[in-house]
Write an enzyme that holds these catalytic residues in place. Structure first.
Site, short mmCIF file in Angstrom:
data_model
loop_
_atom_site.label_atom_id
_atom_site.label_comp_id
_atom_site.label_asym_id
_atom_site.label_seq_id
_atom_site.Cartn_x
_atom_site.Cartn_y
_atom_site.Cartn_z
CB CYS A 193 2.65 9.68 2.15
SG CYS A 193 2.22 8.45 0.89
CB THR A 194 5.39 4.70 3.19
OG1 THR A 194 4.23 4.25 2.48
CG2 THR A 194 5.17 4.54 4.69
CD GLU A 195 3.48 5.11 -1.24
OE1 GLU A 195 3.28 3.89 -1.14
OE2 GLU A 195 2.90 5.96 -0.54
CD GLN A 236 -6.53 4.41 1.26
OE1 GLN A 236 -6.32 5.00 0.21
NE2 GLN A 236 -5.53 3.96 2.03
CG MET A 254 -1.84 -1.24 1.27
SD MET A 254 -2.70 -1.39 2.85
CE MET A 254 -1.39 -1.94 3.93
CB THR A 301 0.51 2.50 4.37
OG1 THR A 301 -0.39 3.59 4.22
CG2 THR A 301 -0.26 1.35 5.00
CG ASN A 302 2.81 7.66 7.15
OD1 ASN A 302 3.18 8.03 8.26
ND2 ASN A 302 3.68 7.39 6.18
CB THR A 303 -3.21 6.50 4.40
OG1 THR A 303 -2.59 7.63 3.78
CG2 THR A 303 -4.72 6.64 4.29
#
Length: 230
Positions: free
Chosen positions: A197-199, A52, A10, A83-85
């Protein structure tokens, strides 16, 4: 050595970073041919992203809870949601297992405290920036004030994550947009900025900016290593 269970996918772009960072740090700390004991449950992001956008958070909780339970059954000693979200559903996932869940906010807050930062900018998906689950943990548990971009900039940051970074697309113009948003956060009094956000760490690094940046992927991965070697 303990075994860490990763809920990934994710997106899978940032999950690769978790795997690399965790193994690299374990190798550096133990030396030789050591690597981390990792179990990875990589979910299909498309239905999660749809949940989401449609606000189906109970269904999302159930999906990630089942992923965590499978990891525990396979032998994981702790769970990491990559993932943060999706930490919006962290409490529900934690309740579904008996092993600890390592929350992404906690090592981030500890890094902020170590640099004496008590007011921080937050970048991430629209869910992370707008909703309370992330900001409230920083404010209530760690007494850190959080500032976020205005609505227009939030949408730009969000769209770049989902339309580009989750697909591994890195654009110079998108990096500049993020750097402009960071500058505005600094003007609001932010002493540093959370790449929440991990990206985002795929697009913006500390070398791009004088303001301290806190890459949650790196910090979360390091917390996982601390657990593995504890």
């Amino acid at each position: 050595m303990k075994t860490i269970g990763l809920i990934g996918g994710m997106s899978w772009q940032s999950t690769m970073s978790y795997y690399q960072l965790i193994n690299t740090e374990v190798g550096e700390r133990l030396g030789g041919l050591h690597s981390a004991k990792i179990l990875l449950n990589s979910v299909d992001f498309a239905p999660i992203a749809q949940m989401q956008s449609q606000g189906e958070w109970l269904q999302a909780t159930q999906s990630l809870a089942e992923a965590a339970q499978a990891l525990q059954l396979a032998g994981a000693d702790a769970i990491v949601i990559c993932t943060n979200t999706m930490h919006k559903v962290a409490a529900g996932v934690a309740k579904a297992v008996t092993v600890p869940l390592l929350h992404i906010v906690d090592p981030t807050a500890q890094a902020l405290h170590s640099q004496g930062i008590n007011k921080v900018g937050l970048l991430g998906t629209g869910f992370t920036m707008r909703e309370a689950f992330y900001k409230q943990r920083l404010e209530d548990r760690f007494a850190i004030d959080v500032v976020t971009p205005d609505d227009k900039d939030m949408q730009l940051v969000h769209d770049i994550i989902y339309q580009e970074l989750c697909h591994g697309v890195i654009k110079t113009e998108s990096k500049q947009i993020y750097l402009d948003v960071i500058r505005k956060l600094e003007e609001q009094g932010a002493q540093g900025v959370i790449l929440g956000c991990t990206e985002i760490g795929l697009l913006v690094q500390q070398a791009d900016c004088q303001l301290p940046l806190f890459d949650t992927t790196s910090l979360h991965a390091s917390a996982a290593v601390n657990f593995i070697l504890s």
